[in-house]
Design a protein around this motif. Structure first.
Motif, mmCIF file in Angstrom:
data_model
loop_
_atom_site.group_PDB
_atom_site.id
_atom_site.type_symbol
_atom_site.label_atom_id
_atom_site.label_comp_id
_atom_site.label_asym_id
_atom_site.label_seq_id
_atom_site.Cartn_x
_atom_site.Cartn_y
_atom_site.Cartn_z
ATOM 1 N N LEU A 2 0.957 -1.257 -0.055
ATOM 2 C CA LEU A 2 -0.146 0.106 0.112
ATOM 3 C C LEU A 2 0.976 1.361 -0.052
ATOM 4 C CD1 LEU A 2 -2.928 0.943 0.207
ATOM 5 C CD2 LEU A 2 -2.711 0.874 2.766
ATOM 6 N N ASN A 3 0.638 2.151 -1.010
ATOM 7 C CA ASN A 3 1.398 3.289 -1.128
ATOM 8 C C ASN A 3 0.475 4.505 -1.357
ATOM 9 O OD1 ASN A 3 2.545 0.960 -3.097
ATOM 10 N ND2 ASN A 3 4.599 1.616 -1.908
ATOM 11 N N PHE A 4 0.997 5.547 -0.514
ATOM 12 C CA PHE A 4 0.390 6.706 -0.539
ATOM 13 C C PHE A 4 1.322 8.141 -0.274
ATOM 14 C CE2 PHE A 4 -0.884 4.769 3.398
ATOM 15 C CZ PHE A 4 -0.799 5.883 4.232
ATOM 16 N N THR A 5 0.861 9.380 -0.541
ATOM 17 C CA THR A 5 1.866 10.366 -0.343
ATOM 18 C C THR A 5 0.995 11.286 0.705
ATOM 19 O OG1 THR A 5 3.060 10.327 -2.015
ATOM 20 C CG2 THR A 5 2.893 12.341 -0.944
ATOM 21 N N ILE A 6 1.277 11.671 1.881
ATOM 22 C CA ILE A 6 0.864 12.649 2.699
ATOM 23 C C ILE A 6 1.305 14.052 2.301
ATOM 24 C CG2 ILE A 6 0.551 13.400 5.080
ATOM 25 C CD1 ILE A 6 0.607 10.361 5.583
ATOM 26 N N THR A 7 0.375 14.978 2.036
ATOM 27 C CA THR A 7 0.876 16.369 1.820
ATOM 28 C C THR A 7 1.251 17.108 2.838
ATOM 29 O OG1 THR A 7 -1.165 16.999 1.218
ATOM 30 C CG2 THR A 7 0.052 16.098 -0.533
ATOM 31 N N ASN A 8 0.389 16.827 3.984
ATOM 32 C CA ASN A 8 1.019 17.900 5.207
ATOM 33 C C ASN A 8 1.768 17.053 6.241
ATOM 34 O OD1 ASN A 8 -1.189 16.191 5.768
ATOM 35 N ND2 ASN A 8 -2.454 17.599 6.790
ATOM 36 N N LEU A 9 2.452 16.393 5.926
ATOM 37 C CA LEU A 9 3.394 15.574 6.762
ATOM 38 C C LEU A 9 5.011 15.920 6.270
ATOM 39 C CD1 LEU A 9 4.175 13.801 9.332
ATOM 40 C CD2 LEU A 9 3.949 11.916 7.822
ATOM 41 N N ARG A 10 5.585 16.781 6.787
ATOM 42 C CA ARG A 10 7.008 17.177 6.485
ATOM 43 C C ARG A 10 7.883 16.076 6.595
ATOM 44 N NH1 ARG A 10 9.998 22.222 5.690
ATOM 45 N NH2 ARG A 10 8.014 23.332 5.830
ATOM 46 N N SER A 61 -10.097 4.485 -1.824
ATOM 47 C CA SER A 61 -10.223 5.838 -2.197
ATOM 48 C C SER A 61 -11.659 6.284 -1.830
ATOM 49 C CB SER A 61 -10.568 5.369 -3.852
ATOM 50 O OG SER A 61 -10.688 6.624 -4.600
ATOM 51 N N THR A 62 -12.837 5.568 -1.772
ATOM 52 C CA THR A 62 -14.075 6.051 -1.153
ATOM 53 C C THR A 62 -14.084 6.445 0.260
ATOM 54 O OG1 THR A 62 -15.190 4.656 -2.608
ATOM 55 C CG2 THR A 62 -16.562 5.468 -0.889
ATOM 56 N N MET A 63 -13.328 5.608 1.070
ATOM 57 C CA MET A 63 -13.123 5.875 2.300
ATOM 58 C C MET A 63 -12.155 7.133 2.847
ATOM 59 S SD MET A 63 -13.306 2.036 4.451
ATOM 60 C CE MET A 63 -12.752 1.152 3.138
ATOM 61 N N THR A 64 -11.149 7.376 1.961
ATOM 62 C CA THR A 64 -10.537 8.544 2.248
ATOM 63 C C THR A 64 -10.773 9.703 1.322
ATOM 64 O OG1 THR A 64 -8.900 7.573 0.433
ATOM 65 C CG2 THR A 64 -8.305 7.191 2.477
ATOM 66 N N ASN A 65 -12.385 9.681 1.031
ATOM 67 C CA ASN A 65 -12.850 10.809 0.338
ATOM 68 C C ASN A 65 -12.022 11.182 -0.924
ATOM 69 O OD1 ASN A 65 -14.611 12.776 0.341
ATOM 70 N ND2 ASN A 65 -13.486 14.480 1.636
ATOM 71 N N GLY A 66 -12.108 10.226 -1.677
ATOM 72 C CA GLY A 66 -11.412 10.313 -3.017
ATOM 73 C C GLY A 66 -9.941 10.422 -3.003
ATOM 74 N N VAL A 67 -9.297 9.753 -2.163
ATOM 75 C CA VAL A 67 -7.755 9.827 -1.891
ATOM 76 C C VAL A 67 -7.516 11.250 -1.583
ATOM 77 C CG1 VAL A 67 -5.537 8.953 -2.426
ATOM 78 C CG2 VAL A 67 -7.634 7.949 -3.456
ATOM 79 N N THR A 68 -8.119 11.785 -0.600
ATOM 80 C CA THR A 68 -7.775 13.214 -0.141
ATOM 81 C C THR A 68 -7.410 13.305 1.390
ATOM 82 O OG1 THR A 68 -10.135 14.071 -0.176
ATOM 83 C CG2 THR A 68 -8.889 14.312 -1.965
ATOM 84 N N LYS A 69 -8.085 12.410 2.049
ATOM 85 C CA LYS A 69 -8.132 12.441 3.610
ATOM 86 C C LYS A 69 -7.806 11.184 4.302
ATOM 87 C CE LYS A 69 -9.382 16.745 5.196
ATOM 88 N NZ LYS A 69 -7.900 17.219 4.940
ATOM 89 N N LEU A 70 -6.875 11.386 5.016
ATOM 90 C CA LEU A 70 -6.786 10.108 6.236
ATOM 91 C C LEU A 70 -6.621 10.546 7.467
ATOM 92 C CD1 LEU A 70 -5.841 7.202 6.229
ATOM 93 C CD2 LEU A 70 -3.706 7.623 6.144
ATOM 94 N N GLY A 71 -7.611 10.647 8.167
ATOM 95 C CA GLY A 71 -7.696 11.229 9.630
ATOM 96 C C GLY A 71 -7.389 12.616 9.363
ATOM 97 N N HIS A 72 -6.485 13.236 9.929
ATOM 98 C CA HIS A 72 -6.105 14.567 10.050
ATOM 99 C C HIS A 72 -5.068 15.143 8.911
ATOM 100 C CE1 HIS A 72 -3.244 13.554 13.189
ATOM 101 N NE2 HIS A 72 -2.675 14.197 12.811
ATOM 102 N N SER A 120 -3.580 14.974 4.898
ATOM 103 C CA SER A 120 -4.274 15.284 3.494
ATOM 104 C C SER A 120 -3.480 14.352 2.567
ATOM 105 C CB SER A 120 -3.886 16.854 3.326
ATOM 106 O OG SER A 120 -4.632 17.739 3.879
ATOM 107 N N LEU A 121 -4.154 13.694 1.567
ATOM 108 C CA LEU A 121 -3.539 12.815 0.725
ATOM 109 C C LEU A 121 -3.071 13.710 -0.604
ATOM 110 C CD1 LEU A 121 -5.316 9.503 1.572
ATOM 111 C CD2 LEU A 121 -3.013 10.410 2.560
ATOM 112 N N GLU A 122 -2.037 13.272 -1.404
ATOM 113 C CA GLU A 122 -2.176 13.545 -2.851
ATOM 114 C C GLU A 122 -3.058 12.618 -3.558
ATOM 115 O OE1 GLU A 122 1.459 12.902 -5.784
ATOM 116 O OE2 GLU A 122 2.004 14.244 -4.206
ATOM 117 N N LYS A 123 -3.866 13.428 -4.215
ATOM 118 C CA LYS A 123 -5.007 12.740 -5.022
ATOM 119 C C LYS A 123 -4.644 11.511 -5.574
ATOM 120 C CE LYS A 123 -9.471 13.892 -6.812
ATOM 121 N NZ LYS A 123 -9.671 12.323 -6.141
ATOM 122 N N ASP A 124 -3.370 11.404 -6.449
ATOM 123 C CA ASP A 124 -3.114 10.333 -7.094
ATOM 124 C C ASP A 124 -1.904 9.535 -7.030
ATOM 125 O OD1 ASP A 124 -5.010 11.270 -9.450
ATOM 126 O OD2 ASP A 124 -3.206 12.752 -9.977
#
Length: 123
Positions: A11-19, A100-111, A113-117
């Motif tokens: 499972l791979n994803f990018t968080i945009t608000n975790l420096r 994708s559905t559970m993360t609001n279209g790959v935008t949110k994981l808890g607090h 923010s996810l990179e959409k693609d």
């Protein structure tokens, strides 16, 4: 008859608000361990609610990497599930769509923010 076989998928994803910081690169550093626990806190319940939920056994973050932006952190996790007869086969597209559905279209994981693609599920 043999028991269930433990299967894995990445499972791979990018968080945009975790420096991203170098201590995230170091497995077993305090920062790595605490961030991994947070990821498990968010990822595990989603997978438990997905179609593989009854078979899901957990995820382990194997790596945090620098994303395209220095504020981005890429997360690479290996997730496990018990494969048995009643689970026909691991459908990575189905799990991807559920996540994708559970993360609001790959935008949110808890607090976070996810990179959409950035979401990848690889069986």
């Amino acid at each position: 008859s043999p028991g269930p076989i433990i299967q894995q998928f990445t499972l791979n994803f990018t968080i945009t608000n975790l420096r991203f910081t170098t201590d995230l690169e170091t497995p077993n550093s305090a920062k790595f361990n605490s961030t991994e626990k947070i990821m498990q806190h968010y990822i595990d319940p989603l997978l438990k609610k997905s179609s593989i939920g009854p078979y899901f056994t957990g995820c382990k973050v194997i790596e945090f990497r620098s994303g395209r932006d220095r504020d981005d952190t890429r997360v690479d996790a290996v997730c496990s599930y018990k494969n048995n007869v009643s689970l026909a086969s691991f459908d990575r597209e189905k799990v991807y769509h559920e996540l994708s559905t559970m993360t609001n279209g790959v935008t949110k994981l808890g607090h976070y923010s996810l990179e959409k693609d950035s979401l990848y599920v690889n069986g």
